[in-house]
Write an enzyme that holds these catalytic residues in place. Sequence first.
Site, short mmCIF file in Angstrom:
data_model
loop_
_atom_site.label_atom_id
_atom_site.label_comp_id
_atom_site.label_asym_id
_atom_site.label_seq_id
_atom_site.Cartn_x
_atom_site.Cartn_y
_atom_site.Cartn_z
N ARG A 193 2.60 15.42 5.41
CA ARG A 193 3.47 15.86 6.51
C ARG A 193 4.95 15.87 6.11
O ARG A 193 5.77 16.48 6.81
CB ARG A 193 3.27 14.95 7.73
CG ARG A 193 1.94 15.17 8.43
CD ARG A 193 1.66 14.09 9.46
NE ARG A 193 2.75 13.95 10.42
CZ ARG A 193 2.89 12.92 11.25
NH1 ARG A 193 2.00 11.93 11.21
NH2 ARG A 193 3.88 12.87 12.10
N LEU A 213 0.85 -1.19 0.00
CA LEU A 213 0.00 0.00 0.00
C LEU A 213 0.89 1.24 0.00
O LEU A 213 1.71 1.44 0.90
CB LEU A 213 -0.93 0.00 1.21
CG LEU A 213 -1.80 -1.26 1.38
CD1 LEU A 213 -2.82 -1.04 2.49
CD2 LEU A 213 -2.50 -1.61 0.08
N TYR A 273 37.97 18.52 -18.99
CA TYR A 273 36.74 19.07 -19.59
C TYR A 273 37.08 20.36 -20.31
O TYR A 273 37.66 21.29 -19.72
CB TYR A 273 35.72 19.30 -18.49
CG TYR A 273 34.37 19.81 -18.96
CD1 TYR A 273 33.66 19.15 -19.97
CD2 TYR A 273 33.78 20.93 -18.40
CE1 TYR A 273 32.43 19.60 -20.39
CE2 TYR A 273 32.55 21.39 -18.80
CZ TYR A 273 31.88 20.73 -19.80
OH TYR A 273 30.63 21.18 -20.21
N GLY A 326 4.31 0.73 2.06
CA GLY A 326 5.48 1.34 1.46
C GLY A 326 6.21 2.29 2.36
O GLY A 326 7.39 2.58 2.13
#
Length: 447
Positions: free
Chosen positions: A18, A11, A371, A105
């Site tokens: 909250r 579930l 980079y 869950g």
Amino acid sequence: MSSRPLAVIVLAAGKGTRMQSDLHKVLHPLGGRPMLLHLLHSAAALEPQRTVVVTGAGREQVDAALAASGATTVLQAEQLGTGHAVRQAEAALAGFVGDVLILYGDVPLVTAATMRRMLDRLHADDGPATVVLGFRPTDPAAYGRVIATPEGRIERMVEYKDASPEERAVTLCNSGLMAARSEELFTLLGQIGNANAAGEYYLPDIVMLAERPSAVIETDAHEVAGVNSRAELALVEGAWQLGRRADAMAAGVTLTAPDTVWFAHDTVLGRDVTIEPNVVFGPGVRVADGAIIRAFSHLEGATIGERCEVGPYARLRPGAVLERKAKVGNFVEVKQSTLSEGAKASHLTYLGDAEIGAGANIGAGTITCNYDGFFKHRTSIGAGAFIGSNSALVAPVTIGAGAIVAAGSVITANVEPDALALVRPQQTSKQGWAARFRATMTARKSK
């Protein structure tokens, strides 16, 4: 344990208001992995034939998180209680005959061992209609109560809102987790009503509707701790970390200050590993036997070989590989780079997209300039090479085996094996210049 097929219903339809978050409640991480996936990982140890997750608000996020899990999702469009939520899984379990575990869950710490105990009790000789997982919290608060005999036979169950003062005095509480047979579960769910203080369809009502008695087994309160707020999430994380630290030490890992070490769900540690204070493991870290992780280091997606040394104050990012006896010291960052056996970068260095040969020594302040603003490029440093302090290696570039790069060099071209690369202007010295400069500046300042 029964050999009957198993289905798991989780579930996860609650809004989680909250939590004050745009992220769905069950996707907040525990040990670096979403709570829901943490729970499903535990359930997977029982090899369920089908897994159904009941979703509600924010279902798109849950669907995306479950994309690779093999679980089916179903929608509870209206929040009409836990019994109503479980009924939404009925169509997804059409044709299934076997046992059903009902999980939540936002209750992520339930272990596979406890789930097995529930199923074992379901198939005990007295054949209970359902099995409820109970617990005794320090503060029973507003939990539903389980009224049971000393043998665990349930006489009745009642939600706190509907309980009498005598029932509220009972300390055995309902975690919400339940095991039942598919042949009976949905028939019983179809019989429950919502004539209660909340006007909801309560899952526990099936216990009293069943023709046979149900049973309760107990577990520790921390295992069924639910998460409805950030504070509760922190408490559950703390409980999980406490157990993980204990497991590590029992397996031969030294934690010099256990409460300050934080693990991820998939951290793998070898024997005789030593971890100093304030070390954080992100997901995807493997540490081989005899390695030392010194204080205040952060590791994620890294592989550390036997007898390596990391830190203090080191950062290993995804793709960092340290082979046997390699060393990464203080204020060194490594990303997508391999340090071969015995290679060292002892301090103040960035190694990105690089291959460092065996026994190479990387001096303080060295940077692989990987980079260019658009693409990443690789640096290769051969075995036994020595890179002097404060050097910049502009990728793509190769430093040959045994080569030496003089301190302060900016290397933009390949360096041959055993060659010296020296890239800096010749030093000059002007006698007396500093004294004359100070005198001139002092005179100007006094005007």
